[in-house]
Write a protein that holds these residues in place. Structure first.
Motif, PDB file in Angstrom:
ATOM      1  N   GLY A   1       0.783  -1.234   0.000  1.00 13.31           N
ATOM      2  CA  GLY A   1       0.000   0.000   0.000  1.00 13.31           C
ATOM      3  C   GLY A   1       0.813   1.281   0.000  1.00 13.31           C
ATOM      4  O   GLY A   1       0.262   2.367   0.031  1.00 13.31           O
ATOM      5  N   ILE A   2       2.142   1.182  -0.046  1.00  7.43           N
ATOM      6  CA  ILE A   2       2.970   2.375   0.040  1.00  7.43           C
ATOM      7  C   ILE A   2       2.890   3.160  -1.275  1.00  7.43           C
ATOM      8  O   ILE A   2       2.750   2.565  -2.347  1.00  7.43           O
ATOM      9  N   THR A   3       2.948   4.481  -1.183  1.00 10.18           N
ATOM     10  CA  THR A   3       2.943   5.279  -2.414  1.00 10.18           C
ATOM     11  C   THR A   3       4.375   5.572  -2.844  1.00 10.18           C
ATOM     12  O   THR A   3       5.317   5.428  -2.062  1.00 10.18           O
TER      13      THR A   3
ATOM     14  N   ALA B   1       1.515   3.275   3.861  1.00 10.52           N
ATOM     15  CA  ALA B   1       2.017   2.075   4.513  1.00 10.52           C
ATOM     16  C   ALA B   1       2.714   2.398   5.819  1.00 10.52           C
ATOM     17  O   ALA B   1       3.719   1.816   6.156  1.00 10.52           O
TER      18      ALA B   1
ATOM     19  N   GLU C   1       0.805  -0.913  -7.760  1.00 19.42           N
ATOM     20  CA  GLU C   1      -0.006  -0.820  -8.972  1.00 19.42           C
ATOM     21  C   GLU C   1       0.837  -0.549 -10.210  1.00 19.42           C
ATOM     22  O   GLU C   1       0.295  -0.466 -11.318  1.00 19.42           O
TER      23      GLU C   1
ATOM     24  N   LEU D   1       1.472  16.259  -1.966  1.00 17.22           N
ATOM     25  CA  LEU D   1       1.125  14.870  -1.638  1.00 17.22           C
ATOM     26  C   LEU D   1       1.305  14.604  -0.153  1.00 17.22           C
ATOM     27  O   LEU D   1       0.451  14.008   0.501  1.00 17.22           O
TER      28      LEU D   1
ATOM     29  N   ARG E   1       0.223   4.131  -5.938  1.00 17.40           N
ATOM     30  CA  ARG E   1       0.706   3.050  -5.086  1.00 17.40           C
ATOM     31  C   ARG E   1       1.728   2.214  -5.845  1.00 17.40           C
ATOM     32  O   ARG E   1       1.527   1.884  -7.005  1.00 17.40           O
TER      33      ARG E   1
ATOM     34  N   GLY F   1       2.046  10.088  -6.591  1.00 16.20           N
ATOM     35  CA  GLY F   1       0.941   9.774  -5.677  1.00 16.20           C
ATOM     36  C   GLY F   1       0.397   8.367  -5.824  1.00 16.20           C
ATOM     37  O   GLY F   1      -0.497   7.958  -5.084  1.00 16.20           O
TER      38      GLY F   1
END
Lengths: 351, 332, 361
Positions: B152-154, C302, B200, C28, B197, B195
């Motif tokens: 889930g980290i961007t 995260a 992805e 961001l 993830r 921005g």
């Protein structure tokens, strides 16, 4: 497949067909010894010759024959069935979730079964252990269905992490409700605490045969289904996408494997009560011998699961004389050091 | 105290009559190498290390990294024994060799991720095992093979984590960190993805994110383990161009493990060929990539022809089903 | 295609474009901070609302206000006993216990990189349970000594897991597997105790093991507050290291983190929190396990979500306390029973729907 990726210099364990068959033979030998010990040893030791005699030409009045046929043979049979079912179910669960921590308990089987048994005792007033069977089976199955259903709902389907989390959540919820009932209902507490330590003895006293007969179809179907799923599990082990690319219907493969695991683990829990550890540790014992091929892992589980559980039962009979320790307790107390040793020695991460 | 942003100004590289002192040492280690690899035509290392410095008017002197008698092992398994290696400053070095010959292990040893069982690694003449971890991380950065991003980290979040060695309890995040992150994102061309993830992204994008993280660390020496694996040829070149630019514009020392010999020959100033845990040959690509050495190190029959693009060596493997055509110039 | 690096096409505007990028990155980060702030605010608001509800339930609003006035020098003392002696200490202890378990779970799960690795799954809480059950059943002890036994039991088990997992370093998966193995053995030990003793002892041990806040005295609140207060700075200090540890040992080492000491510190802090809370309330079931996954699903990115996990832990415990006291008339249900029953369905619901939310966020 995977072995060929190893650098040639690494000392790859010999996993040729011959080595595996040899190991399987050794495992079968161990199982035979354990069975013999289970029939012969206990509060009253019976010589092996007499054991054989009791099996071939039983004498009705003979005390030794009585002990072997009416007490030790049934519990050994229970041990064989339950051990095999738990071992195979554990391997399946670890394959489905790709998590080395997975075992039937983790995915909610034990908690669901326990909750239903307690409810049966407290609400319906069921007190005979034979009456628990169907509640335990239904509870275990229902819990697992909920776990799988919840995990399959969100985006990405039933991923390993979601399955494991959902299993723990169900365990949490069921344990809470169960404790609530236990604290308010004295009968339930006094009966349940003895059921909750899994044991091979006295399950459906006098009705062991009935219990086994009633659950045999489930065990048989579960076992066959499990072996039918091994091909898929081998592919799932390489990741969902690769498996899908190789033509596996991932959802169906996981669902059917889950069904097999539920049938096996549910039946085992119904017969013997919640027994931890067998499902967790047996696959870890096996992998160093067989490598990652699930066809072999399951075959070994059929042999080593029973060997472990029956051996635990024998030890429980011997170390606490004149009483005895339940197999469920012994397995966990002795299994933990074994598992720790395995974890320390091997690289278990390879799942 | 160390509030200045750019480690390049810390004067360590230019201090103390260091460079003159180690030129002769370079030559010395070059000759010991030649001894171990049984090759008579000693790769003239001083030339090689001087070459990129001449091409790139280095904004900083760069750092000198060498292994002396280095032995590395996993548990009881010895992988590298008594290895000497000098990595030319402000140059691109590629380490090549067959699978399992200890390339990644060597890289991990150079970054102090493995404690040596013998010998050591010297950074500007000081043993790296005595340096504080964070100080070392400001000078040497490593990108291991196949790093795993937390779920889930961007992209921006991941790149920011590269600033770890520059921050401490008493030095909260400041503008210099923002600047470093912005520069890393720009240099790798992933500003648009900031921005998104990481899980992805495509493989090529993900690899650029990891390199951006390593750039945000602002190390003077960047060690990369197969930075181009799993990338298509366009992305491979993109990554290597990026590293080349980094080297030429900022004088960063780049050390990478590569599988593709031709890309290694094209992009590296200095090539290290490894075989069975030892350095088999070192030197300029055109000196090292000979048919003979390739046969020795890889067990591969190959023709070496001039690269029509760069003029350097181009390795053309032969394989089982083809033979060398009689006409050398027209293989058609 | 579209993402090919536009490497500062015109060098003249390079400074400008660098500024633009910095703005994007800053924006961001700001957006993420805003979201985090919003989540933390809502959680805090819920905690306060729940606290008010707990204190004032049953027409005691006036007493609460009066007690608050007493604290600032006024008031008539009508709230002294019911609020000041009964409800407030209980509320505070519940909050401290919830926060401790929430943080401990978040630390464990982040540093070991496994969502199943919480102190209650790895046998740390089980060690506390076993020691307490042993104290109650075999030694016939009662009162605070049982809590002390639990603290020692939990710490001893955690130490044992760490030492057994040590092999020139503690790899996360080894710690987790050994923890699970020990948890099984401990459960067997508890099963043994429960089947070999008198029913009354079994009941009190069961109540203790399920976790309950009871009616604590102010001293107990003060001691736990002191423990948590002493550990919080450490939690803040290890948080940064946790961020790089999440990248894996090699990268963390390459970034200059001393991996093994960092991991040991994180685990020690987490165990101290879990053991401390266990000593005062018993191993309240699944608060540690459930808090961090819930918190992480509320927050973007995260992060280890430590503050949010703490607040979720507080909410779970206070909510369970409230439900346990008031939902079944005439029966006070121990908090540990409700935490599982409330937390579990919520986690299930998040699992079934959570990903869709994350995407839109």
């Amino acid at each position: 497949m995977t072995q060929t990726l190893r650098p040639a210099t690494a000392p790859a364990p010999a996993r040729t067909l011959r080595a595996r068959v040899l190991w399987l033979g050794i495992a079968a030998g161990v199982l035979a010894l354990v069975i013999a010990a289970s029939l012969a040893l206990g509060a009253r030791d019976v010589p092996l010759a007499v054991v054989l005699e009791s099996l071939t030409t039983p004498v009705p009045g003979d005390n030794d024959h009585q002990v072997v046929l009416q007490q030790r043979l049934p519990r050994t049979l229970v041990g064989l069935l339950v051990g095999a079912a738990l071992g195979v179910a554990g391997a399946l669960m670890q394959g489905i979730t790709r998590n080395p921590l997975a075992d039937p308990g983790l995915l909610g089987v034990n908690a669901g079964a326990s909750l239903f048994v307690v409810l049966a005792i407290s609400i319906l007033g069921v007190t005979a252990p034979a009456g628990y069977i169907w509640f335990a089976f239904a509870g275990g199955a229902l819990a697992t269905v909920v776990v799988y259903g919840v995990a399959a709902l969100g985006r990405g389907g039933a991923t390993p992490v979601k399955l494991a989390l959902a299993g723990m959540a169900i365990t949490a919820g069921a344990t809470s409700l169960l404790t609530l009932v236990l604290l308010t209902n004295t009968t339930a507490l006094s009966t349940y605490r003895f059921w909750a330590v899994g044991s091979l003895a006295g399950r459906g006293a006098g009705g062991t045969a009935d219990t086994i007969a009633a659950l045999a179809p489930f065990l048989l179907v579960g076992g066959l289904l499990a072996f039918a799923c091994t091909r898929w599990l081998n592919l799932l082990a390489m990741g969902d996408e690769l498996a899908r690319g190789l033509g596996v219907n991932v959802a169906r493969a996981r669902g059917l494997s889950m069904l097999a695991a539920v049938l096996l683990a549910g039946s085992a829990t119904a017969i013997a009560g919640p027994i931890a550890f067998v499902g967790l540790v047996v696959p870890h014992l096996i992998r160093p011998l067989t490598g990652p091929d699930y066809r072999w892992i399951l075959s070994f589980a059929l042999v080593l699961g029973p060997a472990l559980l029956v051996a635990a039962d024998v030890i429980g009979r011997l170390i606490a004389q004149p009483g005895e320790l339940e197999a469920g307790l012994v397995v966990a107390l002795l299994g933990a050091p074994v598992m720790i040793a395995i974890v320390r020695r091997a690289k278990v991460s390879g799942l | 105290m160390t509030s200045d942003v750019h480690p390049r100004t810390d004067g360590r590289g230019t201090s103390a009559a260091d460079p003159p002192a180690d030129r002769p040492r370079t030559r010395a280690s070059g000759s010991t190498n030649a001894g171990t690899v049984r090759r008579s035509d000693t790769p003239s290392q001083p030339d090689v290390s001087a070459d990129p410095a001449a091409r790139a008017p280095a904004q900083r002197a760069g750092h000198d990294l060498r292994a002396e008698g280095l032995s590395l092992a996993y548990e009881a398994r010895q992988v590298i024994a008594d290895l000497d290696l000098h990595l030319p400053r402000a140059a691109i070095t590629a380490i090549v060799g067959a699978n399992g010959c200890g390339k990644s292990t060597l890289l991990r040893g150079l970054a102090r991720l493995l404690r040596p069982t013998g010998g050591g690694v010297l950074l500007d003449g000081r043993s790296i095992s005595t340096l504080p971890a964070r100080e070392l991380a400001r000078t040497i950065g490593i990108l291991p093979q196949g790093p795993q991003a937390p779920e889930g980290i961007t992209v921006a979040e991941l790149v920011r984590r590269g600033r770890y060695p520059h921050r401490s309890w008493f030095q909260p995040w400041d503008r210099s960190d923002d600047a470093a992150v912005a520069e890393a994102l720009t240099a790798t061309g992933i500003v648009d993805l900031a921005g998104r993830r990481v899980d992805e992204l495509s493989g090529g994008q993900r690899q650029r994110v990891w390199i951006a993280m390593a750039l945000a660390q602002e190390p003077d020496v960047l060690l990369l383990d197969e930075p181009t694996t799993f990338l298509d040829v366009t992305h491979q070149l993109e990554i290597l161009d990026l590293l080349l630019e980094l080297n030429r514009e900022r004088g960063a020392t780049v050390v990478m493990v590569l599988h593709d010999l031709n890309l290694a020959a094209r992009y590296a100033d200095h090539l290290v060929v490894m075989r069975a845990g030892a350095v088999h040959a070192t030197g300029r690509p055109d000196q090292v990539l000979t048919e003979e050495i390739i046969a020795e190190a890889f067990g591969l029959r190959a023709r070496v022809v001039p690269d029509p693009v760069s003029g350097g060596p181009l390795v053309v493997p032969i394989g089982r089903f083809h033979t060398t055509p009689p006409d050398h110039d027209l293989p058609h | 295609m579209t993402s090919t690096p536009a490497l500062a096409p015109s060098h003249g505007t390079r400074a400008e474009s660098a500024n633009a990028v910095r703005r994007i990155v800053g924006e961001l980060a700001r957006r993420r901070r805003r979201r985090t702030f919003a989540v933390l605010s809502v959680l805090s608001g819920l905690v306060l609302a729940l606290a008010w509800l707990t204190l004032s339930w049953g027409g005691n609003a006036a007493a609460v206000l009066d007690y608050a006035a007493t604290l600032t020098g006024g008031g008539e003392g009508i709230g002294d006993f019911r609020i000041g002696t009964l409800r407030l200490p209980r509320l505070l202890l519940g909050a401290l216990v919830g926060a401790s378990f929430g943080i401990a779970g978040a630390l464990f799960q982040s540093v070991l990189g496994n969502p199943l690795a919480s102190p209650d799954v790895l046998g740390v809480n089980g060690g506390g349970s076993f020691a307490a059950a042993f104290a109650i059943i075999a030694l016939g002890l009662t009162g605070p000594v049982v809590g002390l036994a639990a603290f020692l039991g939990a710490s001893a088990v955690a130490t044992a897991i760490y030492l057994l997992a040590w092999r020139g370093g503690v790899a996360g998966y080894r710690f987790v597997l050994i923890g699970v193995g020990i948890a099984f053995a401990i459960n067997a030990g508890i099963g043994y105790l429960l089947t070999r003793s008198a029913e009354n002892d079994v009941r009190s041990a069961l109540v203790w093991m399920v976790g309950s806040i009871g009616t604590p005295r102010w001293e107990q609140v003060a001691i736990l507050a002191a423990i948590v207060g002493a550990l919080l700075p450490l939690v803040v200090a290890v948080r940064r290291r946790l961020l790089v540890l999440q990248l894996g040992d090699d990268l963390a080492g390459g970034l200059g983190a001393r991996v093994e000491p960092a991991r040991l510190t994180v685990l020690t802090v987490a165990v101290a929190l879990a053991a401390g809370a266990t000593a005062f309330a018993g191993p309240v079931a699944f608060v540690a396990f459930v808090s961090a996954p819930i918190a992480r699903r509320l927050l973007p990115g995260a992060t280890p979500a430590i503050s949010a996990s703490a607040l979720v832990g507080v909410l779970v415990v206070l909510g369970a306390e409230f439900a346990g006291q008031h939902f079944l008339p005439g029966l006070e249900v121990p908090v540990g029973i409700i935490t599982g029953a409330v937390g579990a369905p919520y986690l299930l619901w998040l699992l079934a729907t959570g990903d869709a939310q994350e995407r839109s966020a």
